[in-house]
Design an enzyme around this catalytic site. Structure first.
Site, PDB file in Angstrom:
ATOM      1  N   HIS A   1      54.279  35.198 -33.456  1.00 36.63           N
ATOM      2  CA  HIS A   1      53.052  36.003 -33.453  1.00 36.63           C
ATOM      3  C   HIS A   1      53.207  37.258 -34.334  1.00 36.63           C
ATOM      4  CE1 HIS A   1      49.229  36.919 -30.902  1.00 36.63           C
ATOM      5  NE2 HIS A   1      49.112  37.365 -32.149  1.00 36.63           N
TER       6      HIS A   1
ATOM      7  N   GLU B   1      52.081  32.114 -24.409  1.00 39.84           N
ATOM      8  CA  GLU B   1      52.969  33.057 -25.068  1.00 39.84           C
ATOM      9  C   GLU B   1      53.639  34.004 -24.080  1.00 39.84           C
ATOM     10  OE1 GLU B   1      50.822  33.713 -28.875  1.00 39.84           O
ATOM     11  OE2 GLU B   1      51.737  35.673 -28.620  1.00 39.84           O
TER      12      GLU B   1
ATOM     13  N   ARG C   1      44.699  32.230 -31.786  1.00 42.46           N
ATOM     14  CA  ARG C   1      45.219  32.395 -30.431  1.00 42.46           C
ATOM     15  C   ARG C   1      45.729  31.039 -29.957  1.00 42.46           C
ATOM     16  NH1 ARG C   1      45.629  37.000 -31.298  1.00 42.46           N
ATOM     17  NH2 ARG C   1      44.757  38.774 -30.157  1.00 42.46           N
TER      18      ARG C   1
HETATM   19  C1  GLV Z   1      46.890  39.895 -33.193  1.00 45.72           C
HETATM   20  O1  GLV Z   1      47.079  38.814 -32.722  1.00 45.72           O
HETATM   21  C2  GLV Z   1      45.628  40.541 -33.206  1.00 45.72           C
HETATM   22  O2  GLV Z   1      44.691  40.070 -32.543  1.00 45.72           O
HETATM   23  O3  GLV Z   1      45.513  41.582 -33.861  1.00 45.72           O
END
Ligand code: GLV
Length: 325
Positions: A285, A267, A238
């Site tokens: 991402h 983000e 993250r």
């Molecule tokens: C993506 O970032 C997830 O947490 O699956």
């Protein structure tokens, strides 16, 4: 009367069919997120919600949905959901672990290899028509094999990353709040170290923690200064786990050699300083974004949602204590 559920984004047909067979589906087809006011309005009469990480499910959203029994996130991370508020209201929260572990580990390696061997810079060079002849000194990068890999967060994904590192003959260090059992350490050839040792000794530092108050800014100026000047940082966890402004400074001033990021502190905004740096690989991402895995994630989220609505135990709850009440 089947239970009413809201799905905030069109999912693959297999997952949609499963949802439609077991519930009355109110679908926001996307591609843009459901605006917050619409989310609250459409959730008023729903018993279930299948949502994405771009949907913020906070206490206010939950309090406007008196019939809600389950929030099924189509992701392994769930920092977009106020789990404590959901638990207080007796709402089950679920995520999609396991199904994306290997895919995310694959992508972590794609980032690591890309930044170490300057793949993106090479691509840009060829596309710009600069490849006139073979050059002895062109785009020298760093070896990966035989180096030291430092893994923060030794859960499922961290371990899957470690397993791949064995094929590269790497020394593997890890740090987590809880030490793995001896069998896992032996199987993966991984050594538990403290945070400072990991930072000082690793050639590649990769993050696989959940976002929590403890992991916010896990990596900032202090940590970046402890890393080797030849080391790389990889983040597919993250964004807020890294202090992005301090990372930009580190990259500009050569405290570390480079970084490869799939996630960002705010983000989808990316710190403007990152955009102009050649020693950074930036991805939008997409670590879990393979066709196969996205289908598995969507299906698992729908299974979680309908299980709760049918009074069954969902496969992957985040707050199982709600089920015991
Ligand atoms: C993506 O970032 C997830 O947490 O699956």
């Amino acid at each position: 009367m089947p239970p009413r559920i809201l799905i905030t984004r069109s999912l693959p047909p297999e997952a949609m069919s499963l949802a439609q067979a077991r519930a009355a589906v109110d679908l926001h087809p996307g591609p843009h997120s459901l605006p917050r006011a619409d989310l609250i309005a459409r959730l008023k009469d729903k018993a279930g919600l299948v949502c994405l990480i771009t949907d913020t499910i906070d206490a206010e959203v939950l309090s406007g949905a008196p019939e809600l029994k389950v929030v099924a996130n189509v992701a392994v991370g769930y920092n977009n959901i106020d789990v404590a508020a959901a638990t207080t209201r007796g709402i089950v929260v679920t995520n999609t672990p396991e199904v994306l572990t290997e895919t995310t580990a694959d992508f972590t390696w794609a980032l690591l290899m890309a930044v170490a061997r300057r793949v993106v810079e090479g691509d840009g060079y060829v596309r710009a028509g600069k490849f006139g002849r073979w050059e002895w000194e062109l785009l020298w990068g760093a070896d990966v094999h035989g180096k030291t890999l430092g893994i923060f967060g030794f859960g499922r994904i961290g371990k899957a990353v470690a397993r791949r590192a064995r094929g590269f003959g790497m020394r593997i260090l890890y740090h987590d709040t809880v030490r793995a059992d001896a069998a896992a350490e032996r199987e993966l050839g991984a050594t538990y170290v403290d945070k400072t040792t990991l930072l000082k000794e690793s050639d590649f530092v990769t993050l696989h923690t959940l976002l929590s108050p403890e992991t916010r800014h896990l990596i900032g100026a202090t940590e970046l200064r402890q890393m080797k000047r030849t080391a790389y940082l990889i983040n597919a966890s993250r964004g807020p786990c890294v202090n992005e402004a301090e990372l930009v400074q580190a990259l500009k001033e050569g405290w570390i050699a480079g970084a490869a990021l799939d996630v960002y502190e705010e983000e989808p905004k990316v710190h403007p300083g990152l955009l102009s740096l050649p020693n950074v690989v930036l991805a939008p991402h997409i670590a879990s974004a393979s066709r196969e895995t996205r289908l598995r994630m969507a299906t698992l989220a729908v299974e979680n949602c309908v299980a709760v609505l049918e009074g069954k135990t969902p496969p992957t709850p985040v707050n199982p204590e709600v089920l015991r009440k």
